[in-house]
Design a protein around this motif. Structure first.
Motif, PDB file in Angstrom:
ATOM      1  N   GLY A  79     -14.933 -16.322 -76.531  1.00  0.00           N
ATOM      2  CA  GLY A  79     -16.270 -16.193 -77.102  1.00  0.00           C
ATOM      3  C   GLY A  79     -16.988 -14.959 -76.586  1.00  0.00           C
ATOM      4  N   PRO A  80     -18.301 -14.908 -76.781  1.00  0.00           N
ATOM      5  CA  PRO A  80     -19.085 -13.764 -76.325  1.00  0.00           C
ATOM      6  C   PRO A  80     -18.976 -13.560 -74.805  1.00  0.00           C
ATOM      7  CG  PRO A  80     -20.362 -15.078 -77.872  1.00  0.00           C
ATOM      8  CD  PRO A  80     -19.123 -15.860 -77.559  1.00  0.00           C
ATOM      9  N   LEU A  81     -18.799 -12.322 -74.408  1.00  0.00           N
ATOM     10  CA  LEU A  81     -18.641 -11.950 -73.005  1.00  0.00           C
ATOM     11  C   LEU A  81     -19.747 -10.986 -72.615  1.00  0.00           C
ATOM     12  CD1 LEU A  81     -15.437 -10.943 -71.090  1.00  0.00           C
ATOM     13  CD2 LEU A  81     -17.336  -9.325 -71.197  1.00  0.00           C
ATOM     14  N   LEU A  82     -20.323 -11.197 -71.429  1.00  0.00           N
ATOM     15  CA  LEU A  82     -21.315 -10.276 -70.887  1.00  0.00           C
ATOM     16  C   LEU A  82     -20.785  -9.722 -69.566  1.00  0.00           C
ATOM     17  CD1 LEU A  82     -25.117 -10.543 -70.655  1.00  0.00           C
ATOM     18  CD2 LEU A  82     -23.840 -10.231 -68.541  1.00  0.00           C
ATOM     19  N   PHE A  83     -20.829  -8.393 -69.407  1.00  0.00           N
ATOM     20  CA  PHE A  83     -20.455  -7.793 -68.126  1.00  0.00           C
ATOM     21  C   PHE A  83     -21.673  -7.083 -67.538  1.00  0.00           C
ATOM     22  CE2 PHE A  83     -19.049  -4.794 -71.446  1.00  0.00           C
ATOM     23  CZ  PHE A  83     -19.631  -3.595 -71.050  1.00  0.00           C
ATOM     24  N   SER A 127     -20.640  -7.374 -83.763  1.00  0.00           N
ATOM     25  CA  SER A 127     -21.826  -7.817 -83.020  1.00  0.00           C
ATOM     26  C   SER A 127     -21.585  -9.164 -82.345  1.00  0.00           C
ATOM     27  CB  SER A 127     -23.020  -7.928 -83.969  1.00  0.00           C
ATOM     28  OG  SER A 127     -23.383  -6.645 -84.437  1.00  0.00           O
ATOM     29  N   GLY A 128     -22.268  -9.362 -81.215  1.00  0.00           N
ATOM     30  CA  GLY A 128     -22.320 -10.666 -80.578  1.00  0.00           C
ATOM     31  C   GLY A 128     -21.154 -11.033 -79.690  1.00  0.00           C
ATOM     32  N   LEU A 129     -20.176 -10.121 -79.495  1.00  0.00           N
ATOM     33  CA  LEU A 129     -18.999 -10.479 -78.709  1.00  0.00           C
ATOM     34  C   LEU A 129     -18.928  -9.782 -77.359  1.00  0.00           C
ATOM     35  CD1 LEU A 129     -15.962 -10.814 -81.168  1.00  0.00           C
ATOM     36  CD2 LEU A 129     -17.223 -12.597 -79.961  1.00  0.00           C
ATOM     37  N   VAL A 130     -19.515  -8.597 -77.247  1.00  0.00           N
ATOM     38  CA  VAL A 130     -19.433  -7.893 -75.969  1.00  0.00           C
ATOM     39  C   VAL A 130     -20.813  -7.317 -75.633  1.00  0.00           C
ATOM     40  CG1 VAL A 130     -18.472  -5.808 -77.067  1.00  0.00           C
ATOM     41  CG2 VAL A 130     -18.227  -6.132 -74.611  1.00  0.00           C
ATOM     42  N   LEU A 131     -21.360  -7.821 -74.520  1.00  0.00           N
ATOM     43  CA  LEU A 131     -22.719  -7.484 -74.120  1.00  0.00           C
ATOM     44  C   LEU A 131     -22.709  -6.937 -72.697  1.00  0.00           C
ATOM     45  CD1 LEU A 131     -23.045 -10.796 -75.442  1.00  0.00           C
ATOM     46  CD2 LEU A 131     -25.056  -9.476 -76.096  1.00  0.00           C
TER      47      LEU A 131
END
Length: 266
Positions: free
Chosen positions: A151-155, A28-32
């Motif tokens: 860190g966390p990544l959002l695509f 959780s929390g790493l790929v959004l």
């Protein structure tokens, strides 16, 4: 996978928690994933807590110019235009024209009526696999996800359903999710997309537009994903080979992605 109820960004979801078999799941929390970030409020608690460090924007130059991303503080932006070469060859596909088409029912009917919308999306999805700019874009995403200590990544793309949906499919397949999980995650965006586009759909139908055409434009259908998966099968034989040969991702990077994004049950 959990939908994140953020007011300032539509269709925000964490891939974390999805099952991968053998008691494993996506960390959780790493790929959004999400829709565009033009209205993002970095101070909104649901957003701020995510600590996003990298944003990958799959949109076209026109889309980015019309509605530039607002970034969380300290986050870096990576532009990865999936459809750049497709646009040069054949004009704007429906995935990048949603708002224009929904604003003009006559235009939508002329170009995409009579079932042509499904064929148009299928062509676009095949391009996600075989197009040069698409391969460069998804290679860039996987390279970021395979960076130690990232860190966390959002695509995201525009609505967060097509270019973004294929990205999620690739990542989940690489991590070992089964077909049922991948398909369920792909289709799970439909309710959020319908809410986000509800005013435009109402306007479209009020002007005499075909409501079924509107839903095919703003939603995702299993056959759209099937087209991309078939392109992978025909060109590469498997998702592993598509990632290795089509995207040029070395096996050691794939292993790093699996290490970073996978958690085992205690």
């Amino acid at each position: 996978m959990s939908a994140i109820p953020a007011a300032s960004v539509a269709n925000l979801r964490d891939l974390g928690g999805l099952p991968l078999g053998d008691g494993r799941s996506v960390r959780s929390g790493l790929v959004l994933r999400s829709a565009q970030l033009d209205r993002l409020d970095p101070a909104e608690p649901a957003v701020a807590v995510l600590g996003i460090r990298t944003v990958v924007d799959f949109r076209t130059e026109t889309e980015r110019g019309d509605r530039p991303d607002r970034l969380p503080p300290g986050a870096r932006l990576l532009v990865a235009d999936v459809l750049a070469d497709y646009l040069a060859g054949s004009g704007l596909p429906p995935a990048a024209r949603l708002k224009a088409l929904l604003a003009d029912p006559a235009l939508a009917e002329e170009h995409l009526g009579g079932g042509r919308v499904r064929a148009a999306f299928a062509r676009t999805y095949r391009t996600f696999v075989s197009g040069d700019s698409a391969r460069a874009s998804y290679r860039a995403l996987l390279g970021e996800l395979g960076t130690p200590g990232a860190g966390p990544l959002l695509f995201h793309c525009s609505a967060g359903k097509d270019r973004t949906g294929w990205a999620a499919t690739v990542v989940l397949s690489l991590l070992g999710a089964d077909e049922e999980t991948v398909r369920a995650e792909y289709l799970a965006v439909n309710p959020a997309v319908r809410v986000a586009f509800a005013p435009m759909i109402e306007g479209f139908t009020a002007q005499g537009g075909d409501p079924e055409l509107a839903l095919e434009l703003i939603g995702v259908l299993p056959e759209y994903l099937d087209a991309a998966l078939d392109e992978v099968a025909v060109r590469h034989g498997s998702m592993e080979k598509y990632v290795r040969e089509g995207l040029g991702i070395p096996d050691e990077v794939t292993e790093l992605i699996r290490e970073r994004l996978t958690v085992s049950a205690a």
